[in-house]
Design a protein around this motif. Structure first.
Motif, mmCIF file in Angstrom:
data_model
loop_
_atom_site.group_PDB
_atom_site.id
_atom_site.type_symbol
_atom_site.label_atom_id
_atom_site.label_comp_id
_atom_site.label_asym_id
_atom_site.label_seq_id
_atom_site.Cartn_x
_atom_site.Cartn_y
_atom_site.Cartn_z
ATOM 1 N N ASP A 90 0.815 -1.219 0.000
ATOM 2 C CA ASP A 90 0.000 0.000 0.000
ATOM 3 C C ASP A 90 0.847 1.266 0.000
ATOM 4 O O ASP A 90 0.615 2.189 0.789
ATOM 5 N N ASP A 91 1.862 1.330 -0.852
ATOM 6 C CA ASP A 91 2.744 2.500 -0.981
ATOM 7 C C ASP A 91 3.550 2.815 0.281
ATOM 8 O O ASP A 91 4.000 3.928 0.478
ATOM 9 N N HIS A 92 3.709 1.844 1.156
ATOM 10 C CA HIS A 92 4.558 2.011 2.338
ATOM 11 C C HIS A 92 5.695 1.009 2.236
ATOM 12 O O HIS A 92 5.482 -0.139 1.884
ATOM 13 N N ALA A 93 6.892 1.450 2.570
ATOM 14 C CA ALA A 93 8.040 0.548 2.584
ATOM 15 C C ALA A 93 8.201 -0.011 3.991
ATOM 16 O O ALA A 93 8.283 0.737 4.961
ATOM 17 N N PHE A 94 8.197 -1.329 4.093
ATOM 18 C CA PHE A 94 8.403 -2.001 5.372
ATOM 19 C C PHE A 94 9.755 -2.692 5.331
ATOM 20 O O PHE A 94 10.172 -3.210 4.301
ATOM 21 N N VAL A 95 10.431 -2.708 6.469
ATOM 22 C CA VAL A 95 11.701 -3.409 6.586
ATOM 23 C C VAL A 95 11.621 -4.372 7.763
ATOM 24 O O VAL A 95 10.889 -4.138 8.727
ATOM 25 N N LYS A 96 12.343 -5.447 7.650
ATOM 26 C CA LYS A 96 12.408 -6.405 8.742
ATOM 27 C C LYS A 96 13.541 -5.969 9.653
ATOM 28 O O LYS A 96 14.675 -5.823 9.218
ATOM 29 N N VAL A 97 13.232 -5.739 10.916
ATOM 30 C CA VAL A 97 14.224 -5.256 11.872
ATOM 31 C C VAL A 97 14.278 -6.172 13.087
ATOM 32 O O VAL A 97 13.302 -6.828 13.427
ATOM 33 N N TYR A 98 15.429 -6.195 13.721
ATOM 34 C CA TYR A 98 15.593 -6.907 14.985
ATOM 35 C C TYR A 98 15.408 -5.881 16.095
ATOM 36 O O TYR A 98 16.080 -4.848 16.121
ATOM 37 N N VAL A 99 14.496 -6.135 17.007
ATOM 38 C CA VAL A 99 14.185 -5.195 18.089
ATOM 39 C C VAL A 99 15.080 -5.503 19.280
ATOM 40 O O VAL A 99 14.939 -6.545 19.914
ATOM 41 N N GLU A 100 16.015 -4.598 19.560
ATOM 42 C CA GLU A 100 16.881 -4.760 20.724
ATOM 43 C C GLU A 100 16.294 -4.100 21.952
ATOM 44 O O GLU A 100 16.465 -4.584 23.064
ATOM 45 N N LYS A 101 15.602 -2.972 21.749
ATOM 46 C CA LYS A 101 15.124 -2.179 22.868
ATOM 47 C C LYS A 101 13.844 -1.468 22.442
ATOM 48 O O LYS A 101 13.741 -0.997 21.314
ATOM 49 N N ALA A 102 12.869 -1.384 23.323
ATOM 50 C CA ALA A 102 11.616 -0.678 23.039
ATOM 51 C C ALA A 102 11.586 0.616 23.839
ATOM 52 O O ALA A 102 11.486 0.595 25.060
ATOM 53 N N LEU A 103 11.699 1.743 23.147
ATOM 54 C CA LEU A 103 11.665 3.027 23.834
ATOM 55 C C LEU A 103 10.247 3.368 24.292
ATOM 56 O O LEU A 103 10.058 4.023 25.307
ATOM 57 N N ILE A 104 9.255 2.929 23.514
ATOM 58 C CA ILE A 104 7.846 3.113 23.876
ATOM 59 C C ILE A 104 7.213 1.722 23.849
ATOM 60 O O ILE A 104 6.680 1.286 22.839
ATOM 61 N N PRO A 105 7.281 0.964 24.952
ATOM 62 C CA PRO A 105 6.882 -0.444 24.961
ATOM 63 C C PRO A 105 5.424 -0.716 24.612
ATOM 64 O O PRO A 105 5.096 -1.798 24.126
ATOM 65 N N SER A 106 4.531 0.240 24.827
ATOM 66 C CA SER A 106 3.115 -0.032 24.579
ATOM 67 C C SER A 106 2.658 0.319 23.163
ATOM 68 O O SER A 106 1.480 0.198 22.849
ATOM 69 N N GLU A 107 3.569 0.766 22.292
ATOM 70 C CA GLU A 107 3.221 1.107 20.909
ATOM 71 C C GLU A 107 2.748 -0.145 20.176
ATOM 72 O O GLU A 107 3.429 -1.164 20.164
ATOM 73 N N LYS A 108 1.551 -0.086 19.565
ATOM 74 C CA LYS A 108 0.990 -1.233 18.853
ATOM 75 C C LYS A 108 1.799 -1.539 17.601
ATOM 76 O O LYS A 108 2.250 -0.636 16.901
ATOM 77 N N LEU A 109 1.989 -2.817 17.325
ATOM 78 C CA LEU A 109 2.667 -3.227 16.098
ATOM 79 C C LEU A 109 1.764 -2.933 14.914
ATOM 80 O O LEU A 109 0.558 -3.151 14.968
ATOM 81 N N ARG A 110 2.339 -2.454 13.824
ATOM 82 C CA ARG A 110 1.555 -2.094 12.643
ATOM 83 C C ARG A 110 1.305 -3.274 11.728
ATOM 84 O O ARG A 110 0.451 -3.231 10.868
ATOM 85 N N ARG A 111 2.099 -4.327 11.894
ATOM 86 C CA ARG A 111 1.930 -5.541 11.111
ATOM 87 C C ARG A 111 1.757 -6.699 12.083
ATOM 88 O O ARG A 111 2.392 -6.722 13.140
#
Length: 55
Positions: A8-29
């Motif tokens: 949908d015209d958005h570029a997604f990348v696969k990332v490794y999450v080492e640290k969550a600065l905002i832990p309650s942020e909902k995942l978009r995928r």
């Protein structure tokens, strides 16, 4: 960044999450076993490229 794709015209990348600065942020995928970024620490997830920052 391990992988990327376009949806949908958005570029997604696969990332490794080492640290969550905002832990309650909902995942978009959907990600098995994780609904918020805090649950995805030490896992690979897809995230919008524009919101990725290296720390």
């Amino acid at each position: 960044m391990v992988d990327d794709e376009r949806k949908d015209d958005h570029a997604f990348v696969k990332v490794y999450v080492e640290k969550a600065l905002i832990p309650s942020e909902k995942l978009r995928r959907p990600h098995e076993g994780a609904k918020v970024i805090g649950e995805a620490v030490q896992k690979c997830i897809y995230w919008e490229f524009v919101d990725v920052m290296e720390i």
